[in-house]
Every structure is written in structure tokens, then in C-alpha cells.
Design a protein around this motif. Structure first.
Motif, PDB file in Angstrom:
ATOM      1  N   LYS A  40       0.840  -1.209   0.000  1.00 46.12           N
ATOM      2  CA  LYS A  40       0.000   0.000   0.000  1.00 46.12           C
ATOM      3  C   LYS A  40       0.873   1.257   0.000  1.00 46.12           C
ATOM      4  CE  LYS A  40      -4.476  -1.048   0.906  1.00 46.12           C
ATOM      5  NZ  LYS A  40      -5.591  -0.542   0.144  1.00 46.12           N
ATOM      6  N   ARG A  41       1.900   1.287   0.869  1.00 46.42           N
ATOM      7  CA  ARG A  41       2.799   2.454   0.948  1.00 46.42           C
ATOM      8  C   ARG A  41       3.561   2.679  -0.347  1.00 46.42           C
ATOM      9  NH1 ARG A  41       3.645   0.403   5.961  1.00 46.42           N
ATOM     10  NH2 ARG A  41       5.630  -0.531   5.412  1.00 46.42           N
ATOM     11  N   LYS A  42       3.897   1.586  -1.034  1.00 44.86           N
ATOM     12  CA  LYS A  42       4.628   1.701  -2.306  1.00 44.86           C
ATOM     13  C   LYS A  42       3.719   2.218  -3.420  1.00 44.86           C
ATOM     14  CE  LYS A  42       8.253   0.606  -3.258  1.00 44.86           C
ATOM     15  NZ  LYS A  42       9.440   1.452  -3.351  1.00 44.86           N
ATOM     16  N   GLY A  43       2.421   2.268  -3.172  1.00 43.08           N
ATOM     17  CA  GLY A  43       1.481   2.744  -4.176  1.00 43.08           C
ATOM     18  C   GLY A  43       1.059   1.687  -5.174  1.00 43.08           C
ATOM     19  N   TYR A  44       1.292   0.413  -4.855  1.00 44.77           N
ATOM     20  CA  TYR A  44       0.843  -0.648  -5.736  1.00 44.77           C
ATOM     21  C   TYR A  44      -0.688  -0.649  -5.779  1.00 44.77           C
ATOM     22  CZ  TYR A  44       5.665  -2.332  -5.299  1.00 44.77           C
ATOM     23  OH  TYR A  44       7.035  -2.444  -5.299  1.00 44.77           O
ATOM     24  N   LEU A  45      -1.237  -1.107  -6.867  1.00 40.53           N
ATOM     25  CA  LEU A  45      -2.681  -1.063  -7.080  1.00 40.53           C
ATOM     26  C   LEU A  45      -3.363  -2.360  -6.641  1.00 40.53           C
ATOM     27  CD1 LEU A  45      -2.686   0.555 -10.630  1.00 40.53           C
ATOM     28  CD2 LEU A  45      -2.930   1.696  -8.407  1.00 40.53           C
ATOM     29  N   ASP A  46      -4.629  -2.253  -6.318  1.00 38.17           N
ATOM     30  CA  ASP A  46      -5.491  -3.399  -6.006  1.00 38.17           C
ATOM     31  C   ASP A  46      -4.878  -4.350  -4.980  1.00 38.17           C
ATOM     32  OD1 ASP A  46      -7.419  -2.450  -7.809  1.00 38.17           O
ATOM     33  OD2 ASP A  46      -6.442  -3.475  -9.478  1.00 38.17           O
ATOM     34  N   VAL A  47      -4.307  -3.783  -3.932  1.00 38.78           N
ATOM     35  CA  VAL A  47      -3.701  -4.601  -2.880  1.00 38.78           C
ATOM     36  C   VAL A  47      -4.820  -5.275  -2.093  1.00 38.78           C
ATOM     37  CG1 VAL A  47      -2.204  -4.601  -0.855  1.00 38.78           C
ATOM     38  CG2 VAL A  47      -1.774  -2.975  -2.726  1.00 38.78           C
ATOM     39  N   ALA A  48      -4.735  -6.599  -1.970  1.00 37.09           N
ATOM     40  CA  ALA A  48      -5.783  -7.349  -1.271  1.00 37.09           C
ATOM     41  C   ALA A  48      -5.182  -8.593  -0.623  1.00 37.09           C
ATOM     42  CB  ALA A  48      -6.888  -7.760  -2.241  1.00 37.09           C
ATOM     43  N   TYR A  49      -5.829  -9.018   0.443  1.00 35.78           N
ATOM     44  CA  TYR A  49      -5.424 -10.265   1.074  1.00 35.78           C
ATOM     45  C   TYR A  49      -5.963 -11.445   0.266  1.00 35.78           C
ATOM     46  CZ  TYR A  49      -3.889  -7.963   5.358  1.00 35.78           C
ATOM     47  OH  TYR A  49      -3.221  -7.205   6.273  1.00 35.78           O
ATOM     48  N   ILE A  50      -5.198 -12.513   0.238  1.00 34.86           N
ATOM     49  CA  ILE A  50      -5.661 -13.790  -0.291  1.00 34.86           C
ATOM     50  C   ILE A  50      -6.049 -14.618   0.929  1.00 34.86           C
ATOM     51  CG2 ILE A  50      -5.065 -15.860  -1.597  1.00 34.86           C
ATOM     52  CD1 ILE A  50      -2.714 -14.191  -2.795  1.00 34.86           C
ATOM     53  N   THR A  51      -7.257 -15.147   0.903  1.00 37.20           N
ATOM     54  CA  THR A  51      -7.743 -15.937   2.033  1.00 37.20           C
ATOM     55  C   THR A  51      -8.198 -17.309   1.538  1.00 37.20           C
ATOM     56  OG1 THR A  51     -10.027 -15.194   1.806  1.00 37.20           O
ATOM     57  CG2 THR A  51      -8.564 -13.833   3.183  1.00 37.20           C
ATOM     58  N   ASP A  52      -8.532 -18.164   2.473  1.00 39.47           N
ATOM     59  CA  ASP A  52      -9.074 -19.474   2.115  1.00 39.47           C
ATOM     60  C   ASP A  52     -10.329 -19.316   1.256  1.00 39.47           C
ATOM     61  OD1 ASP A  52      -7.089 -20.712   3.596  1.00 39.47           O
ATOM     62  OD2 ASP A  52      -8.365 -21.055   5.345  1.00 39.47           O
ATOM     63  N   GLU A  53     -11.099 -18.280   1.524  1.00 39.60           N
ATOM     64  CA  GLU A  53     -12.377 -18.088   0.842  1.00 39.60           C
ATOM     65  C   GLU A  53     -12.247 -17.503  -0.565  1.00 39.60           C
ATOM     66  OE1 GLU A  53     -11.875 -16.911   4.117  1.00 39.60           O
ATOM     67  OE2 GLU A  53     -12.738 -18.784   4.861  1.00 39.60           O
ATOM     68  N   ASN A  54     -11.251 -16.661  -0.807  1.00 39.08           N
ATOM     69  CA  ASN A  54     -11.191 -15.966  -2.101  1.00 39.08           C
ATOM     70  C   ASN A  54     -10.054 -16.420  -3.016  1.00 39.08           C
ATOM     71  OD1 ASN A  54      -8.859 -14.723  -1.145  1.00 39.08           O
ATOM     72  ND2 ASN A  54      -9.725 -12.668  -1.069  1.00 39.08           N
ATOM     73  N   ASP A  55      -9.245 -17.383  -2.601  1.00 38.80           N
ATOM     74  CA  ASP A  55      -8.107 -17.808  -3.419  1.00 38.80           C
ATOM     75  C   ASP A  55      -8.585 -18.614  -4.621  1.00 38.80           C
ATOM     76  OD1 ASP A  55      -5.623 -18.364  -4.421  1.00 38.80           O
ATOM     77  OD2 ASP A  55      -4.924 -19.502  -2.679  1.00 38.80           O
ATOM     78  N   GLU A  56      -8.420 -18.025  -5.808  1.00 39.00           N
ATOM     79  CA  GLU A  56      -8.859 -18.673  -7.052  1.00 39.00           C
ATOM     80  C   GLU A  56      -7.711 -19.355  -7.790  1.00 39.00           C
ATOM     81  OE1 GLU A  56     -10.890 -15.697  -9.314  1.00 39.00           O
ATOM     82  OE2 GLU A  56     -12.431 -15.421  -7.787  1.00 39.00           O
ATOM     83  N   ARG A  57      -6.502 -19.168  -7.308  1.00 34.94           N
ATOM     84  CA  ARG A  57      -5.336 -19.761  -7.972  1.00 34.94           C
ATOM     85  C   ARG A  57      -5.364 -21.271  -7.815  1.00 34.94           C
ATOM     86  NH1 ARG A  57      -0.489 -18.275  -9.955  1.00 34.94           N
ATOM     87  NH2 ARG A  57      -0.693 -16.077  -9.493  1.00 34.94           N
ATOM     88  N   THR A  58      -5.128 -21.983  -8.904  1.00 34.07           N
ATOM     89  CA  THR A  58      -5.121 -23.447  -8.868  1.00 34.07           C
ATOM     90  C   THR A  58      -3.717 -24.026  -8.721  1.00 34.07           C
ATOM     91  OG1 THR A  58      -5.080 -23.563 -11.269  1.00 34.07           O
ATOM     92  CG2 THR A  58      -7.242 -23.666 -10.187  1.00 34.07           C
ATOM     93  N   GLY A  59      -2.706 -23.251  -9.064  1.00 37.03           N
ATOM     94  CA  GLY A  59      -1.330 -23.721  -8.950  1.00 37.03           C
ATOM     95  C   GLY A  59      -0.408 -22.608  -8.536  1.00 37.03           C
ATOM     96  N   LEU A  60       0.746 -22.959  -8.017  1.00 34.99           N
ATOM     97  CA  LEU A  60       1.724 -21.976  -7.576  1.00 34.99           C
ATOM     98  C   LEU A  60       2.849 -21.829  -8.595  1.00 34.99           C
ATOM     99  CD1 LEU A  60       2.070 -22.575  -3.730  1.00 34.99           C
ATOM    100  CD2 LEU A  60       0.696 -20.908  -4.957  1.00 34.99           C
ATOM    101  N   THR A  61       2.473 -21.630  -9.836  1.00 34.23           N
ATOM    102  CA  THR A  61       3.437 -21.403 -10.893  1.00 34.23           C
ATOM    103  C   THR A  61       2.951 -20.230 -11.752  1.00 34.23           C
ATOM    104  OG1 THR A  61       2.354 -22.928 -12.415  1.00 34.23           O
ATOM    105  CG2 THR A  61       4.069 -23.851 -10.994  1.00 34.23           C
ATOM    106  N   VAL A  62       3.853 -19.705 -12.559  1.00 33.11           N
ATOM    107  CA  VAL A  62       3.491 -18.563 -13.402  1.00 33.11           C
ATOM    108  C   VAL A  62       3.073 -18.988 -14.800  1.00 33.11           C
ATOM    109  CG1 VAL A  62       4.861 -16.908 -12.122  1.00 33.11           C
ATOM    110  CG2 VAL A  62       5.898 -18.127 -14.037  1.00 33.11           C
ATOM    111  N   TRP A  63       3.240 -20.234 -15.151  1.00 33.30           N
ATOM    112  CA  TRP A  63       2.877 -20.704 -16.492  1.00 33.30           C
ATOM    113  C   TRP A  63       1.696 -21.618 -16.437  1.00 33.30           C
ATOM    114  CZ3 TRP A  63       5.243 -18.028 -20.139  1.00 33.30           C
ATOM    115  CH2 TRP A  63       6.496 -17.510 -19.891  1.00 33.30           C
TER     116      TRP A  63
END
Length: 155
Positions: A132-155
Motif C-alpha cells: 500500500k505504501r509503495k502505491g501498488y494497485l489493487d492490494v488485497a489479502y488472499i484468504t481461504d475463501e477468495n483464493d482462485e489460484r489453482t497452482g503456484l506457478t506462473v505458467w
């Protein structure tokens, strides 16, 4: 439960990895660097790759030096932090991360979309307020309820 944070960084040359990881003692970990595409910037142009192998194990001090020594342009990054003495291993899912020795995962996709998974909730909060202090956009927590990522890779 908080799993980490997500945010958008400027898609530009700079010290993006150093800036994102600033609240973390990078040198205290062994890092697995995988499937990245990042380049040093030399005289305003893209130079050699920041990391020279598809999969690379780096001691924290070396990673710290690499991300601080000169500007870079990060398109994709997949960095995973393991405690000193632990053997960095590939992790494909959040469950793998949760059951491993890995403490922090940093993923950057398309030079803009950053995700940081962290086992330490206090560090997740610190990273959140730092972003937030760095001015990055759309900063949000990832929680058990909202995590949509299926894998921990970039490809």
C-alpha cells in the motif's frame, strides 16, 4: 485464514523484486527460482537474463545481490523461500506449499500481477501495508475463501 496478498506493480524497469521483497530478510533463506523471465537493464535496453537457468537454487545473499545490483525488467517470476538448511523443492499447489518447509512464494505474471503467499500472518500484514505504501494497485489479502489460484506457478 490469510494465505498472502495480491497486488499490481508498475510494468516498468526498476528494482521491482527488491521493492516487493523489502520487508523480508531475503538473505535468511535459500531460494528456488523457476520459470522466470527477467532481464537486467543496461543503458536503457534489456540485457542478459537476471537468472540464467530454468530452475535455480540460490542462497539468499546471492539473490539479495542480484536484485539490488542494477535495475531489471521482470516479466515472469517464480521465487520460493526455504529456511537455511532446507532443500528447496518444487511446489505445484497451495497444499504443497502448506505442507512444505517453504515460507514465502512470490509470483509475478505479465510484469504486473504479483502474488505473495506467506505462512507467517504477521509478515503477510507487513507485506500488505508495505505494498500500500509503495502505491501498488489493487492490494488485497488472499484468504481461504477468495483464493482462485489453482497452482503456484506462473505458467
Amino acid at each position: 485464514m490469510i494465505r498472502g496478498i495480491t497486488f499490481e506493480v508498475p510494468n516498468k524497469r526498476g528494482y521491482i523484486l527488491r521493492d516487493i521483497l523489502a520487508p523480508i530478510d531475503v538473505s535468511a533463506f535459500n531460494w528456488l527460482v523457476k520459470d522466470e523471465e527477467a532481464y537486467y537493464v543496461v543503458d536503457g535496453e534489456l540485457g542478459e537474463q537476471l537468472f540464467s537457468h530454468q530452475i535455480l537454487h540460490l542462497e539468499g545473499q546471492l539473490l539479495q545481490k542480484k536484485i539490488e545490483e542494477q535495475t531489471s525488467f521482470v516479466i515472469f517470476a517464480d521465487l520460493k523461500a526455504f529456511p537455511k538448511g532446507a532443500v528447496p523443492e518444487e511446489l505445484e499447489t497451495y497444499k504443497d506449499f502448506n505442507e512444505s518447509d517453504c515460507e514465502v512464494v512470490l509470483l509475478i505474471v505479465d510484469g504486473t500481477f504479483a502474488t505473495v503467499y506467506c505462512k507467517d500472518n504477521l509478515l503477510s500484514e507487513t507485506l500488505f501495508y508495505h505494498a500500500k505504501r509503495k502505491g501498488y494497485l489493487d492490494v488485497a489479502y488472499i484468504t481461504d475463501e477468495n483464493d482462485e489460484r489453482t497452482g503456484l506457478t506462473v505458467w
